[in-house]
Each structure stands twice: as structure tokens, then as C-alpha cells.
Design an enzyme around this catalytic site. Structure first.
Site, PDB file in Angstrom:
ATOM      1  N   TRP A  21       0.780  -1.227   0.000  1.00 46.58           N
ATOM      2  CA  TRP A  21       0.000   0.000   0.000  1.00 46.58           C
ATOM      3  C   TRP A  21       0.817   1.285   0.000  1.00 46.58           C
ATOM      4  O   TRP A  21       1.049   1.875  -1.036  1.00 46.58           O
ATOM      5  CB  TRP A  21      -1.011  -0.017   1.139  1.00 46.58           C
ATOM      6  CG  TRP A  21      -1.862   1.202   1.192  1.00 46.58           C
ATOM      7  CD1 TRP A  21      -2.332   1.926   0.132  1.00 46.58           C
ATOM      8  CD2 TRP A  21      -2.334   1.858   2.359  1.00 46.58           C
ATOM      9  NE1 TRP A  21      -3.085   2.980   0.563  1.00 46.58           N
ATOM     10  CE2 TRP A  21      -3.105   2.973   1.930  1.00 46.58           C
ATOM     11  CE3 TRP A  21      -2.195   1.633   3.695  1.00 46.58           C
ATOM     12  CZ2 TRP A  21      -3.720   3.834   2.820  1.00 46.58           C
ATOM     13  CZ3 TRP A  21      -2.817   2.487   4.568  1.00 46.58           C
ATOM     14  CH2 TRP A  21      -3.568   3.563   4.128  1.00 46.58           C
ATOM     15  N   GLN A  27       7.471   5.186   0.227  1.00 41.83           N
ATOM     16  CA  GLN A  27       8.088   5.491   1.516  1.00 41.83           C
ATOM     17  C   GLN A  27       9.369   4.721   1.798  1.00 41.83           C
ATOM     18  O   GLN A  27      10.137   5.135   2.664  1.00 41.83           O
ATOM     19  CB  GLN A  27       7.086   5.237   2.643  1.00 41.83           C
ATOM     20  CG  GLN A  27       5.916   6.195   2.614  1.00 41.83           C
ATOM     21  CD  GLN A  27       4.971   5.981   3.781  1.00 41.83           C
ATOM     22  OE1 GLN A  27       5.060   5.002   4.496  1.00 41.83           O
ATOM     23  NE2 GLN A  27       4.060   6.900   3.962  1.00 41.83           N
ATOM     24  N   ASP A  49      -0.614  -8.389  -1.774  1.00 42.93           N
ATOM     25  CA  ASP A  49      -1.665  -7.485  -2.211  1.00 42.93           C
ATOM     26  C   ASP A  49      -1.072  -6.208  -2.782  1.00 42.93           C
ATOM     27  O   ASP A  49      -0.085  -5.679  -2.263  1.00 42.93           O
ATOM     28  CB  ASP A  49      -2.567  -7.146  -1.018  1.00 42.93           C
ATOM     29  CG  ASP A  49      -3.641  -6.157  -1.408  1.00 42.93           C
ATOM     30  OD1 ASP A  49      -4.504  -6.521  -2.235  1.00 42.93           O
ATOM     31  OD2 ASP A  49      -3.616  -5.021  -0.902  1.00 42.93           O
ATOM     32  N   TYR A  54      -1.568   2.456  -5.876  1.00 37.87           N
ATOM     33  CA  TYR A  54      -0.524   2.593  -4.857  1.00 37.87           C
ATOM     34  C   TYR A  54       0.727   3.222  -5.465  1.00 37.87           C
ATOM     35  O   TYR A  54       1.315   2.694  -6.414  1.00 37.87           O
ATOM     36  CB  TYR A  54      -0.162   1.244  -4.242  1.00 37.87           C
ATOM     37  CG  TYR A  54      -1.272   0.551  -3.492  1.00 37.87           C
ATOM     38  CD1 TYR A  54      -2.452   1.182  -3.150  1.00 37.87           C
ATOM     39  CD2 TYR A  54      -1.130  -0.780  -3.119  1.00 37.87           C
ATOM     40  CE1 TYR A  54      -3.458   0.525  -2.461  1.00 37.87           C
ATOM     41  CE2 TYR A  54      -2.136  -1.441  -2.419  1.00 37.87           C
ATOM     42  CZ  TYR A  54      -3.296  -0.778  -2.103  1.00 37.87           C
ATOM     43  OH  TYR A  54      -4.288  -1.433  -1.426  1.00 37.87           O
TER      44      TYR A  54
END
Length: 88
Positions: A21, A27, A49, A54
Site C-alpha cells: 500500500w 516510503q 496485495d 498505490y
């Protein structure tokens, strides 16, 4: 790792999934993402996932590079599509 069957399909999913995500492609850097994903895989996680939204698609690219070379039959990858993220 514990696994559960998905309905009557015979597909076995790890009870723990790893999602990309807000981390992959945004990040954390790619080497860190690789370390995390491969550690999860080595620990028995087979369910990963992702979604095209994203990190504006970068999360899928990062995950794709990491799983290259892993046995495809050992991976279950989910993705979601809702908002348009690429040029029409």
C-alpha cells in the site's frame, strides 16, 4: 505459517498477506522492499496485495521486480483497479 483454502477452488492462501500500500514505490527504497517481501516469502507468506493506485503504479512495478524469478505457482497476487491511474 498457517494457510486457509479459498472456497472450493483448492487455492491455499497464507493467513498473513503482505501489502504494498503506502510503502513500496514511495516510503521505502527498492532494496528495503525486496528485503521485506523476500523475508515474508521465506517465512511462508504466499499472498501479496497491491493496486494500480498505490504510489501511482510504482508499487506494482517494485513488487514485480522483486518477485521476478520466484516460482509463479507459489504466489497469490491480488490487485485492485478503481480510479484511473494511467493515461486513458
Amino acid at each position: 505459517m498457517n494457510y486457509r483454502r479459498m472456497g472450493r477452488t483448492g487455492l491455499k492462501l497464507s493467513e498473513i498477506a503482505l501489502g504494498a500500500w503506502i510503502t513500496f514505490g514511495d516510503q521505502i527504497d527498492s532494496p528495503t522492499a525486496r528485503e521485506i517481501l523476500l523475508k515474508a516469502y521465506d517465512s511462508g507468506v504466499n499472498f501479496f496485495d497491491n493496486a494500480d493506485i498505490y504510489a501511482e503504479g510504482r508499487a506494482e512495478s517494485v513488487m514485480g521486480e522483486i518477485i521476478r524469478g520466484l516460482p509463479r505457482e507459489s504466489l497469490v497476487i491480488s490487485s485492485k483497479v478503481f480510479w484511473q491511474t494511467m493515461p486513458g
